[in-house]
Scaffold this motif. Structure first.
Motif, PDB file in Angstrom:
ATOM      1  N   UNK A  15       0.828  -1.191  -0.120  1.00  0.00           N
ATOM      2  CA  UNK A  15      -0.041  -0.077  -0.064  1.00  0.00           C
ATOM      3  C   UNK A  15       0.895   1.338  -0.037  1.00  0.00           C
ATOM      4  N   UNK A  16       1.794   1.150   0.823  1.00  0.00           N
ATOM      5  CA  UNK A  16       2.741   2.479   0.914  1.00  0.00           C
ATOM      6  C   UNK A  16       3.583   2.547  -0.589  1.00  0.00           C
ATOM      7  N   UNK A  17       3.792   1.542  -1.016  1.00  0.00           N
ATOM      8  CA  UNK A  17       4.633   1.721  -2.407  1.00  0.00           C
ATOM      9  C   UNK A  17       3.717   2.012  -3.564  1.00  0.00           C
ATOM     10  N   UNK A  18       2.553   1.856  -3.395  1.00  0.00           N
ATOM     11  CA  UNK A  18       1.604   2.399  -4.445  1.00  0.00           C
ATOM     12  C   UNK A  18       1.342   3.745  -4.006  1.00  0.00           C
ATOM     13  N   UNK A  19       1.321   4.449  -2.850  1.00  0.00           N
ATOM     14  CA  UNK A  19       1.125   5.473  -2.620  1.00  0.00           C
ATOM     15  C   UNK A  19       2.193   6.435  -3.022  1.00  0.00           C
ATOM     16  N   UNK A  20       3.407   5.840  -3.213  1.00  0.00           N
ATOM     17  CA  UNK A  20       4.817   6.589  -3.630  1.00  0.00           C
ATOM     18  C   UNK A  20       4.815   6.493  -5.087  1.00  0.00           C
ATOM     19  N   UNK A  21       3.940   5.703  -5.711  1.00  0.00           N
ATOM     20  CA  UNK A  21       4.073   5.339  -7.038  1.00  0.00           C
ATOM     21  C   UNK A  21       5.401   4.706  -7.386  1.00  0.00           C
ATOM     22  N   UNK A  22       5.431   3.587  -6.546  1.00  0.00           N
ATOM     23  CA  UNK A  22       7.007   2.881  -6.837  1.00  0.00           C
ATOM     24  C   UNK A  22       6.327   1.488  -6.730  1.00  0.00           C
ATOM     25  N   UNK A  23       7.384   0.672  -7.578  1.00  0.00           N
ATOM     26  CA  UNK A  23       7.256  -0.885  -7.827  1.00  0.00           C
ATOM     27  C   UNK A  23       7.592  -1.432  -6.451  1.00  0.00           C
ATOM     28  N   UNK A  24       6.664  -2.154  -5.955  1.00  0.00           N
ATOM     29  CA  UNK A  24       7.146  -2.834  -4.497  1.00  0.00           C
ATOM     30  C   UNK A  24       8.225  -3.578  -4.722  1.00  0.00           C
ATOM     31  N   UNK A  25       8.471  -4.107  -5.982  1.00  0.00           N
ATOM     32  CA  UNK A  25       9.695  -5.173  -6.154  1.00  0.00           C
ATOM     33  C   UNK A  25      10.901  -4.544  -6.242  1.00  0.00           C
ATOM     34  N   UNK A  26      11.048  -3.000  -6.275  1.00  0.00           N
ATOM     35  CA  UNK A  26      12.161  -2.377  -6.218  1.00  0.00           C
ATOM     36  C   UNK A  26      12.372  -1.082  -5.259  1.00  0.00           C
ATOM     37  N   UNK A  27      11.136  -1.286  -4.438  1.00  0.00           N
ATOM     38  CA  UNK A  27      11.260  -0.271  -3.275  1.00  0.00           C
ATOM     39  C   UNK A  27      12.042  -0.711  -2.005  1.00  0.00           C
ATOM     40  N   UNK A  28      12.730   0.192  -1.309  1.00  0.00           N
ATOM     41  CA  UNK A  28      13.307   0.103  -0.049  1.00  0.00           C
ATOM     42  C   UNK A  28      12.470   0.550   0.975  1.00  0.00           C
ATOM     43  N   UNK A  29      11.635  -0.056   1.807  1.00  0.00           N
ATOM     44  CA  UNK A  29      10.931   0.394   2.819  1.00  0.00           C
ATOM     45  C   UNK A  29      11.057   0.053   4.356  1.00  0.00           C
ATOM     46  N   UNK A  30      10.908   0.920   5.225  1.00  0.00           N
ATOM     47  CA  UNK A  30      10.849   0.480   6.858  1.00  0.00           C
ATOM     48  C   UNK A  30       9.900   0.533   7.158  1.00  0.00           C
ATOM     49  N   UNK A  31       8.962  -0.438   7.699  1.00  0.00           N
ATOM     50  CA  UNK A  31       7.940  -0.361   8.329  1.00  0.00           C
ATOM     51  C   UNK A  31       7.757  -0.467   9.787  1.00  0.00           C
ATOM     52  N   UNK A  32       7.334   0.700  10.349  1.00  0.00           N
ATOM     53  CA  UNK A  32       7.281   0.827  11.810  1.00  0.00           C
ATOM     54  C   UNK A  32       5.946   0.461  12.424  1.00  0.00           C
ATOM     55  N   UNK A  33       5.856  -0.888  12.739  1.00  0.00           N
ATOM     56  CA  UNK A  33       4.559  -1.258  13.315  1.00  0.00           C
ATOM     57  C   UNK A  33       4.581  -1.070  14.875  1.00  0.00           C
ATOM     58  N   UNK A  34       3.953   0.190  15.344  1.00  0.00           N
ATOM     59  CA  UNK A  34       4.200   0.549  16.584  1.00  0.00           C
ATOM     60  C   UNK A  34       2.830   0.644  17.488  1.00  0.00           C
ATOM     61  N   UNK A  35       2.941  -0.606  18.338  1.00  0.00           N
ATOM     62  CA  UNK A  35       1.605  -0.654  19.126  1.00  0.00           C
ATOM     63  C   UNK A  35       2.246  -1.148  20.568  1.00  0.00           C
ATOM     64  N   UNK A  36       1.155  -1.669  21.084  1.00  0.00           N
ATOM     65  CA  UNK A  36       1.686  -2.390  22.523  1.00  0.00           C
ATOM     66  C   UNK A  36       2.639  -3.304  22.279  1.00  0.00           C
ATOM     67  N   UNK A  37       2.673  -4.068  21.336  1.00  0.00           N
ATOM     68  CA  UNK A  37       4.034  -4.689  20.755  1.00  0.00           C
ATOM     69  C   UNK A  37       4.392  -3.956  19.400  1.00  0.00           C
ATOM     70  N   UNK A  38       5.881  -3.911  19.407  1.00  0.00           N
ATOM     71  CA  UNK A  38       6.391  -2.957  18.493  1.00  0.00           C
ATOM     72  C   UNK A  38       7.423  -3.717  17.620  1.00  0.00           C
ATOM     73  N   UNK A  39       7.434  -3.407  16.365  1.00  0.00           N
ATOM     74  CA  UNK A  39       8.581  -4.103  15.537  1.00  0.00           C
ATOM     75  C   UNK A  39       9.004  -3.170  14.414  1.00  0.00           C
ATOM     76  N   UNK A  40      10.147  -3.296  13.849  1.00  0.00           N
ATOM     77  CA  UNK A  40      10.330  -2.624  12.631  1.00  0.00           C
ATOM     78  C   UNK A  40      11.100  -3.591  11.692  1.00  0.00           C
TER      79      UNK A  40
END
Length: 392
Positions: free
Chosen positions: A189-214
């Motif tokens: 979804x983020x890649x689509x918003x950025x108009x980037x092909x997910x297969x060449x994108x470099x993303x860092x997803x910050x899933x931040x909640x009670x349990x958090x992971x990067x």
């Protein structure tokens, strides 16, 4: 039209969404809280906006499932149980046994029970939830969807610990990660918003909640992730310590007389934001508190996220987008601002005005080299899609 339930079970609760396919419309959602405890609550919200809350005794998961099915029929969400084509269950850790989602039969159920120790706070209750649905809906296909499956693309360089290799070979001790179902939704979804092909994108997803992971996502796949063998390691969390030196744990055990189970419980349930602040594990409470340690807890949380983002940007030789999701990531502008303020060196130009409010959008300026985005997660729809895939 197919109807599919997506279930997220906990030790004393479960959340659900009922989807209609192929539209993916949510036609009912809610959950049960305090299952097996006093003052149990059951909630159901219908597509027309009507919400019903029941305060009643819910002794077991099976009782909660029965209540859900009764409510679906009572409020005419389903007229016949045969309308429900499948039930998808979120499972935190499938180990190396389950690299993909699976239909649950007795054989797979037994394998699930054998790996319960990989996530003792999660896998056990989730397995009990599956059993409850198998009992109430014996003719409906049950599907297990594993958070760890997404991270099976990790290279050995990233998933192996620097301990004797025999412990990996004999006992499968390695990094498994978590929140993969969330990242699987958010990254494309983020890649689509950025108009980037997910297969060449470099993303860092910050899933931040009670349990958090990067999670570092490179070329459309999980490249590295902060949680390890269990969801305990990585960044500071609500009640979990995140990264912690095992020698310090041994020292504390000698000093306090804690045994290993008590020590691990301390790291899982008494640490993190709660342990540092002494106030709460909930960021909302820390914002309201005048206690200096509450402010310190927020600063430490931000620091640990920034530390991992920097490491993953280096590992991937750069980054195109930083994505914020989950409870804190989607709803705490102060945490987002603190993290973005420390990432200017990457070329991130934060839009602090846009950051003041929530919702799916960019929170970086148009000329920012590295984009920052809020993308609300939708783990339930990913679970439901896996059910559809396996029940065709």
């Amino acid at each position: 039209m197919k109807k599919v339930l997506a279930i997220n079970s906990g030790s004393s609760s479960f959340k659900y969404k009922l989807f209609s396919f192929p539209s993916e419309e949510v036609i009912a959602k809610g959950g049960a809280e305090r299952v097996g405890m006093p003052n149990s609550i059951f909630k159901i919200k219908l597509a027309n906006g009507n919400e019903y809350i029941k305060n009643m005794s819910i002794p077991t998961q099976r009782d909660a499932v029965s209540l859900l099915i009764d409510c679906l029929k009572k409020y005419h969400v389903v007229e016949k149980l045969s309308e429900i084509k499948g039930v998808g269950h979120r499972i935190v850790n499938g180990g190396e046994v389950f690299p993909n989602s699976v239909v649950i039969d007795n054989h797979n159920l037994h394998k699930l029970e054998r790996i319960a120790q990989l996530a003792p706070l999660h896998n056990g209750p989730e397995t009990e939830g599956i059993k409850a649905f198998m009992s109430i809906l014996p003719n409906v296909r049950q599907v297990a969807v594993f958070d760890t499956a997404y991270h099976h693309t990790l290279d050995a360089v990233h998933y192996l610990y620097s301990i004797p290799y025999k412990y990996y070979k004999d006992y499968a001790v390695r990094k498994y990660g978590a929140h993969g179902t969330s990242v699987r939704y958010v990254a494309p979804r983020a890649a689509k918003m950025m108009h980037k092909n997910i297969n060449i994108a470099r993303l860092i997803v910050c899933h931040l909640g009670s349990g958090s992971s990067i999670t570092a996502v490179k070329n459309g796949k999980s490249y590295d992730t902060s949680m390890g063998f269990s969801p305990l390691t990585g960044v500071t969390m609500g009640t979990r310590s995140g990264d912690f030196d095992p020698s310090a744990l041994q020292y504390l055990m000698h000093k306090t007389g804690m045994d290993i189970d008590q020590a691990i419980d301390m790291l899982n349930q008494e640490s993190g934001l709660l342990g540092i602040s002494g106030v709460s594990s909930d960021m909302r409470d820390l914002i309201e508190s005048d206690e200096p340690r509450a402010k310190l807890a927020r600063r430490i949380y931000i620091n640990r996220v920034v530390r991992y983002v920097g490491a993953y940007a280096a590992e991937m030789d750069g980054v195109d987008g930083i994505v914020f999701t989950a409870g804190i990531g989607e709803h705490d502008p102060g945490i987002r601002a603190g993290i973005m303020s420390s990432l200017k060196y990457l070329g991130l130009k934060a839009d602090f005005e846009a950051n003041r409010t929530d919702g799916e959008k960019f929170i970086s300026k148009p000329d920012s080299k590295v984009k920052a985005l809020i993308v609300p997660t939708n783990e339930e729809v990913m679970i439901a899609r896996e059910v559809i895939k396996l029940t065709r």
